[in-house]
Design an enzyme around this catalytic site. Structure first.
Site, PDB file in Angstrom:
ATOM      1  N   LYS A  11      32.236 -41.926  37.932  1.00 11.65           N
ATOM      2  CA  LYS A  11      31.335 -41.218  36.585  1.00 11.65           C
ATOM      3  C   LYS A  11      32.030 -40.205  35.717  1.00 11.65           C
ATOM      4  CE  LYS A  11      29.975 -38.609  40.575  1.00 11.65           C
ATOM      5  NZ  LYS A  11      29.278 -38.573  42.141  1.00 11.65           N
ATOM      6  N   TYR A  64      44.518  -9.580  28.564  1.00 14.00           N
ATOM      7  CA  TYR A  64      42.849  -8.816  28.642  1.00 14.00           C
ATOM      8  C   TYR A  64      42.554  -7.988  29.576  1.00 14.00           C
ATOM      9  CZ  TYR A  64      42.482 -12.276  24.454  1.00 14.00           C
ATOM     10  OH  TYR A  64      42.421 -12.998  23.423  1.00 14.00           O
TER      11      TYR A  64
END
Ligand SMILES: *Cc1c(COP(=O)(O)O)cnc(C)c1O
Length: 361
Positions: free
Chosen positions: A37, A257
């Site tokens: 999956k 940042y």
């Protein structure tokens, strides 16, 4: 390799086959339902399914995952681990020869009422304590009898349950779940399947007829406190990038940042071409390890969309273009996940489409 795949995941298919053998040896009397999956936990579902030979079935979580496998010519039995979500999908299951888990009354009624030319193989799910999907004790017995009488169901019916604490080696919930399951087995039922990766590796009494490993097939430990190589598992995915800048950095300067990290001393920073736009978690804190030229170096500053920065140390010899490993060979994904406060399952399954998957046979 072209320049657009500077950040790529090497997918080592011989490691996958090795892990399959290791798991088979752990559970010599069980067949394997290989869980593929979520794009085989980010490893590329079709290629992984093609590389797995001699398995009992493939396990997926969505109908469209199963249909993609069939579209690519894969004829291995496929099990929908959560079953179908809409009654009008039942004919598609029959058309594409897909097996289904039945975990709820709605699914049960829909399957019994469906107009089918041929019956479906069903895995009836018992809730042994996870309390997410599955029938409780008495409703389970009742569901079993209903399915047994339905012309839409292949006999015998297979039985399935799922563990919620198998990765905790000293937690006896798993033994209790096993005992509850064993109490509810029918004399005329088909195959029994309980074990995920953690149970396959740590709870041999749960192996039964069919084991359902996912993460361990990909060479990742399901245990936060045990390494994959403790079980002789090899990482299938290695996430790689390169240094795109190597810069001297003065004491007192920040990077990135928010300027949330400032160097205490003069050092050399490396800028790596991977960021949250590739699926590297933005939440990775300072100190999360990255492998550069054979040594672990710490992330400093915030993760950007396309880059992250590492402290290479003041006497390093690293150069622009040098390879960097974010996880995989030499740096287990579990170790990185522990730093970030997540699990390796999330790291590998969240890579974005910008990351090319490069297969090594
Ligand atoms: C995902 C899944 C598995 C595989 O779990 P791992 O921990 O990756 O081995 C097994 N069974 C079911 C029902 C699942 O949904």
């Amino acid at each position: 390799m072209n320049s657009s795949s500077i950040t790529h995941a090497v997918i080592n298919l011989s490691a996958l086959r090795h892990n399959q053998k290791v798991l088979q040896k752990k559970a010599p009397n069980s067949q394997i339902l290989a869980v593929v999956k979520a794009n085989a936990y980010g490893h590329g579902m079709v290629k992984i399914a093609q590389a797995l030979k001699g398995i009992h079935a493939l396990g997926v979580a969505r109908l469209n995952e199963a249909l993609l496998l069939r579209d690519k010519g894969i004829t291995t039995p496929i099990v929908l681990l959560e079953g179908f979500f809409h009654a009008n999908d039942i004919n598609t299951l029959q058309q594409y020869n897909l097996q289904t888990v039945i975990h709820s009354q709605q699914q049960l009624e829909a399957l019994i009422e469906a107009k089918l030319d041929k019956p479906l193989q069903v895995w009836l799910k018992l809730d042994t304590g996870m309390h997410r999907l599955g029938f409780h004790g008495e409703q389970f017995d009742c569901a079993y009898q209903r399915l047994k009488q339905s012309k839409n169901v292949i006999q015998p019916i297979h039985l399935i349950t799922h563990f919620h604490c198998a990765d905790e080696l000293d937690n006896n919930i798993t033994s209790k779940q096993l005992a509850f399951f064993t109490e509810h087995i029918k004399t005329d039922s088909g195959l029994n399947s309980l074990a995920n990766s953690a149970a396959t590796l740590a709870w041999p009494a749960t192996h039964a007829d069919v084991i359902r490993p996912g993460i361990a097939l990909y060479g990742i430990s399901p245990f936060a406190d045990k390494r994959a190589d403790d079980f002789n598992l090899q990482p299938v995915m290695t996430l790689k990038s390169q240094l795109i800048a190597v810069r001297t950095h003065q004491a007192g300067e920040s990077v990135g940042y928010g300027a949330n990290w400032t160097s205490k001393k003069e050092t050399i920073l490396g800028v790596v071409a991977v960021g949250y736009g590739d699926g590297y978690p933005r939440m990775a804190p300072e100190g999360t390890p990255v492998l550069v030229n054979g040594r672990l170096v710490p992330i400093v500053g915030r993760i950007s969309m396309d880059m992250l920065t590492v402290d290479l140390g003041s006497d390093c010899h690293d150069q622009v273009g040098d390879d960097v490993t974010l996880w995989g060979d030499g740096l287990p994904a579990t170790q990185v996940a522990n730093h970030i406060g997540t699990i390796a399952y999330e790291l590998v399954s969240k890579l974005t489409s910008r990351v090319a998957l490069q297969y090594v046979p």
